[in-house]
Design a protein around this motif. Sequence first.
Motif, PDB file in Angstrom:
ATOM      1  N   ALA A 115       0.830  -1.202   0.000  1.00 52.43           N
ATOM      2  CA  ALA A 115       0.000   0.000   0.000  1.00 52.43           C
ATOM      3  C   ALA A 115       0.866   1.253   0.000  1.00 52.43           C
ATOM      4  O   ALA A 115       1.970   1.267   0.552  1.00 52.43           O
ATOM      5  N   GLY A 128      -3.486   3.021   4.379  1.00 52.96           N
ATOM      6  CA  GLY A 128      -4.207   1.845   3.936  1.00 52.96           C
ATOM      7  C   GLY A 128      -5.619   1.883   4.465  1.00 52.96           C
ATOM      8  O   GLY A 128      -6.153   2.943   4.814  1.00 52.96           O
ATOM      9  N   VAL A 146      -3.155  -2.113   9.217  1.00 51.38           N
ATOM     10  CA  VAL A 146      -3.580  -1.991   7.828  1.00 51.38           C
ATOM     11  C   VAL A 146      -4.169  -3.326   7.384  1.00 51.38           C
ATOM     12  O   VAL A 146      -3.442  -4.299   7.152  1.00 51.38           O
ATOM     13  N   PHE A 149      -5.506  -2.220   1.283  1.00 48.57           N
ATOM     14  CA  PHE A 149      -4.884  -1.100   0.590  1.00 48.57           C
ATOM     15  C   PHE A 149      -5.947  -0.185  -0.009  1.00 48.57           C
ATOM     16  O   PHE A 149      -7.087  -0.611  -0.252  1.00 48.57           O
ATOM     17  N   PRO A 193       1.940  -2.046   4.604  1.00 48.64           N
ATOM     18  CA  PRO A 193       2.014  -0.580   4.545  1.00 48.64           C
ATOM     19  C   PRO A 193       3.429  -0.182   4.168  1.00 48.64           C
ATOM     20  O   PRO A 193       4.389  -0.876   4.514  1.00 48.64           O
TER      21      PRO A 193
END
Length: 321
Positions: A115, A128, A146, A149, A193
């Motif tokens: 992401a 995200g 996260v 995404f 992330p």
Amino acid sequence: MNPGPKSTVVVVTWRGRAHVGRCLDALRNQRPHRLLVVDNASDDGTAGVLAEHPSRPEVLRLPRNLGYAGGVQRALGRVETEYVAWLNDDARPDADWLDTLEAALDASPEAAAAASLLYGADGTVSRGVRLTATGHGADTAEPQRVFGFCGGAVLLRTAVLREVGGVPASFFCYYEDTDTSWRLRLAGHEVLPTTAGCAHTPGTSSAPGSARFHLWNERNRLVMLLRCAPARIALREVLRFGAVTAALPLRRLRGAVVPEAANFRVPLRLRVLGQLFARFPRTLRQRRRVAARSVVDRRQVWNRWSEAGRHRTRPPGAERP
């Protein structure tokens, strides 16, 4: 021998004449890649901007607007590189964006998606998507939590994306990213992330807050849950949506305050329910295909990543008229 680029960057545009050029300018600063622009039947001069741009992008012009999800899915059939990036036409990635994303996936074989760190002119930041207690996907700035995404700027393993069923083209717009994140998690993959920065102006083409935005948003969340979530969660959220819809006229008759947002208008909510039930047989078939590709139980994903699973409490701000 030069092995060629590792990534194909897919930019989906619709009536993007005013901003797609800036996106392509930013991509000229990236490491070598293949660039594929999907033009969703734009009628505002976008084709001229693409034809005249110095990057000379490969253009896939569609005869009708298939939305963001449909555009990415159509492009996926032409991708031959190891990685594929989704990029909004109003995004402007930092110079090291693609390099950072590729490095993250190269270093993490268990991850299927990396992401981006999206930032807006108003200071907002998203690393995200988190999963709320009601099954909504919401932006998060916490890299430790996260779930998925944001589809505005992401890099994925092409083969894995195909293995989990590609992009849900029928969503048209919204929740195609959270749905894909669900399916990646169910198939045992991670979503990373990263610090790959990208300036983003969300909603350039779809007007957040409009009736059209809320129709897609509400419908696709429920379809996503029916496809991916534990059955009790999916059923609970469909019934909750129906109950709120039925209660709204009574609340108004009693003089109660009802939000003005379009998603609290009964005709729109009835359209959502109508489209949801029209798709129901197809959605159940899709749910079975998702299950066949899964190696992780739906309940395990929900309990690990949803706010309900973490706290076992109803979060503030859940839908209530």
